[in-house]
Motif scaffolding. Structure first.
Motif, mmCIF file in Angstrom:
data_model
loop_
_atom_site.group_PDB
_atom_site.id
_atom_site.type_symbol
_atom_site.label_atom_id
_atom_site.label_comp_id
_atom_site.label_asym_id
_atom_site.label_seq_id
_atom_site.Cartn_x
_atom_site.Cartn_y
_atom_site.Cartn_z
ATOM 1 N N LEU A 348 0.818 -1.213 0.000
ATOM 2 C CA LEU A 348 0.000 0.000 0.000
ATOM 3 C C LEU A 348 0.852 1.264 0.000
ATOM 4 O O LEU A 348 0.504 2.258 -0.641
ATOM 5 N N VAL A 349 1.975 1.220 0.712
ATOM 6 C CA VAL A 349 2.839 2.406 0.762
ATOM 7 C C VAL A 349 3.413 2.707 -0.617
ATOM 8 O O VAL A 349 3.385 3.860 -1.082
ATOM 9 N N SER A 350 3.909 1.681 -1.293
ATOM 10 C CA SER A 350 4.499 1.906 -2.622
ATOM 11 C C SER A 350 3.432 2.348 -3.618
ATOM 12 O O SER A 350 3.701 3.197 -4.486
ATOM 13 N N MET A 351 2.217 1.802 -3.509
ATOM 14 C CA MET A 351 1.150 2.226 -4.415
ATOM 15 C C MET A 351 0.783 3.690 -4.177
ATOM 16 O O MET A 351 0.570 4.452 -5.127
ATOM 17 N N ARG A 352 0.722 4.097 -2.906
ATOM 18 C CA ARG A 352 0.429 5.508 -2.603
ATOM 19 C C ARG A 352 1.545 6.413 -3.121
ATOM 20 O O ARG A 352 1.290 7.508 -3.637
ATOM 21 N N ASP A 353 2.788 5.947 -2.975
ATOM 22 C CA ASP A 353 3.918 6.739 -3.460
ATOM 23 C C ASP A 353 3.848 6.912 -4.978
ATOM 24 O O ASP A 353 4.126 7.998 -5.504
ATOM 25 N N ARG A 354 3.484 5.839 -5.677
ATOM 26 C CA ARG A 354 3.385 5.935 -7.136
ATOM 27 C C ARG A 354 2.281 6.906 -7.547
ATOM 28 O O ARG A 354 2.446 7.696 -8.480
ATOM 29 N N ALA A 355 1.158 6.837 -6.845
ATOM 30 C CA ALA A 355 0.049 7.738 -7.163
ATOM 31 C C ALA A 355 0.435 9.197 -6.917
ATOM 32 O O ALA A 355 0.257 10.063 -7.779
ATOM 33 N N SER A 356 0.982 9.472 -5.752
ATOM 34 C CA SER A 356 1.345 10.856 -5.428
ATOM 35 C C SER A 356 2.484 11.356 -6.299
ATOM 36 O O SER A 356 2.576 12.555 -6.588
ATOM 37 N N GLY A 357 3.344 10.434 -6.746
ATOM 38 C CA GLY A 357 4.473 10.827 -7.583
ATOM 39 C C GLY A 357 4.075 11.370 -8.938
ATOM 40 O O GLY A 357 4.866 12.054 -9.596
ATOM 41 N N VAL A 358 2.860 11.060 -9.390
ATOM 42 C CA VAL A 358 2.386 11.589 -10.677
ATOM 43 C C VAL A 358 1.195 12.531 -10.476
ATOM 44 O O VAL A 358 0.417 12.768 -11.398
ATOM 45 N N GLY A 359 1.067 13.044 -9.247
ATOM 46 C CA GLY A 359 0.006 14.007 -8.970
ATOM 47 C C GLY A 359 -1.361 13.390 -8.778
ATOM 48 O O GLY A 359 -2.376 14.094 -8.857
ATOM 49 N N GLY A 360 -1.390 12.088 -8.514
ATOM 50 C CA GLY A 360 -2.676 11.416 -8.335
ATOM 51 C C GLY A 360 -2.945 11.071 -6.880
ATOM 52 O O GLY A 360 -2.242 11.525 -5.977
ATOM 53 N N ARG A 361 -3.961 10.260 -6.671
ATOM 54 C CA ARG A 361 -4.303 9.833 -5.311
ATOM 55 C C ARG A 361 -4.756 8.386 -5.343
ATOM 56 O O ARG A 361 -5.241 7.891 -6.368
ATOM 57 N N LEU A 362 -4.610 7.724 -4.219
ATOM 58 C CA LEU A 362 -4.983 6.318 -4.096
ATOM 59 C C LEU A 362 -5.977 6.165 -2.950
ATOM 60 O O LEU A 362 -5.773 6.718 -1.868
ATOM 61 N N ARG A 363 -7.051 5.430 -3.191
ATOM 62 C CA ARG A 363 -8.043 5.131 -2.159
ATOM 63 C C ARG A 363 -8.105 3.625 -1.957
ATOM 64 O O ARG A 363 -8.075 2.854 -2.924
ATOM 65 N N VAL A 364 -8.189 3.207 -0.713
ATOM 66 C CA VAL A 364 -8.335 1.796 -0.368
ATOM 67 C C VAL A 364 -9.657 1.637 0.360
ATOM 68 O O VAL A 364 -9.871 2.215 1.426
#
Length: 381
Positions: A348-364
């Protein structure tokens, strides 16, 4: 020229164009069946791809509802008329299939069929599928209606092109699998070159620290500090190797086709059903496409390995100028806050990092016993 041949030619042209739009085997098979049924105005159509064990590896139908198909039961075996089409080169055109001496009946839930037209789909000397239709829909005279010689000619043309489309789809999937294998090999080499020497040094340093801890604690402390430094360097190099590695298929085929191919491979490899639905997607910046793909891969891995569910649904849709990715399973679920507090796996941490790294967001979105949804949204370029 009469009206009927012109209509038939136009219908054949439409069917061939439909087949040429697809490269995945499953899509090609479905398109062949639907096109054949529409072309000859039949009530039912089916196509079977034989296996080497007396059955069918794939069997696609059109004109039968999902509920009825489930009620019919297991896939048919290679017997009766189906076996004849597999082992003979000629078409079979019957006024009533039930009166043919080779007819061996069908399951109770099977629809009633009378007039029948079938033929093998051949690639050179090899029969790669059987295509058949039943119950011609046309004005009946004295209760009888059947397929004509012209129908047989049209279906023969369709079958020849179906063989080409199916062969091309198989070659495409094999090339994609080779690309995946090559990508894995390249990744293995990059990881080996980048990290293996650091890990070897780390191991030797740790062994030296263990040997010194009793007789020379100060030197042992220095060696342990070196272990920490080497571990940090190895982690940095590993991260760089992974982040910089953009899948070759993503550059060649784009996000939608790359994701679709990946999901099809997973669907074949796992007992769980994995589906993909997409609409309205347009090209995104390279970094965003890669982030979406990596998150999808991580979430799919979690769903198939850990959720315990038997269905995973992947969606990718346009939202404003960007896109939203969703991966939903019907598994056991979990409490997201508890996972975060415990610092547990699932990436989950790496997925959130990937999302924020391209200006996006991740919801679980998850709860015990209610499955899990991972949703990632990215803006447009």
């Amino acid at each position: 020229m009469s009206h009927r041949p012109r209509s038939g030619l136009a219908a054949v042209s439409t069917a061939l164009l439909a087949m040429s739009r697809h490269l995945e085997v499953r899509d090609v098979l479905k398109t062949i069946v639907v096109s054949a049924r529409e072309l000859l105005d039949a009530e039912y159509a089916a196509l079977g791809v034989p296996d080497d064990h007396g059955g069918f590896a794939q069997f696609v139908v059109d004109g039968v509802s999902d509920e009825q198909w489930k009620a019919i039961g297991p896939l048919p075996r290679q017997h009766g008329i189906l076996a004849a089409m597999l082992h003979e080169e000629k078409a079979e055109r019957l006024a009533d299939v039930r009166k043919d001496p080779r007819f061996e009946g069908w399951p109770a839930a099977h629809p009633e069929m009378s007039d029948f037209l079938g033929l093998p789909v051949r690639d050179g000397d090899e029969t790669i599928a059987t295509l058949f239709l039943a119950n011609k829909r046309c004005p009946k005279e004295e209760g009888r209606c059947g397929f004509t010689e012209e129908d047989e000619e049209l279906l023969s043309i369709l079958a020849q092109h179906a063989a080409i489309a199916l062969t091309n789809a198989r070659l495409y999937e094999r090339s994609r699998e080779l690309t995946i294998a090559e990508e894995r090999s390249r990744l293995a080499h990059e990881l080996h070159d980048a990290v293996s020497q650091k890990l070897f040094s780390l191991r030797l340093t740790a062994q030296a620290a263990a040997a010194l801890v009793d007789r020379d604690p100060d030197r042992a402390k220095g060696e342990l500090q070196q272990v920490a430094a080497l571990a940090a360097e190895a982690a940095d190099e590993l991260r760089a190797a992974v982040v910089e590695l953009r899948p070759a298929a993503l550059d060649e085929d784009g996000l939608v086709n790359t994701l679709r191919t990946h999901i099809q491979v997973l669907d074949r490899a796992h007992s769980a059903r994995v589906t993909f639905d997409t609409h309205g997607i347009r090209a995104l910046p390279a970094a965003q496409e890669e982030a979406l793909l990596r998150v999808a891969q991580e979430a799919l891995h979690n769903a198939l390995r850990h959720s315990g569910g038997d269905r995973v649904e992947v969606t990718l849709a346009r939202r404003a100028q960007g896109a939203v990715l969703g991966i939903t399973d019907n598994g056991t679920g979990f409490e997201p806050r508890a996972v975060r507090r415990a610092g547990r796996h699932l990436g989950l941490v790496s997925m959130r990092d990937r999302a924020s790294g391209v200006g996006g967001r991740l919801r679980v979105i998850s709860a015990p016993g209610q499955g899990t949804t991972i949703e990632m949204e990215v803006p447009g370029g």
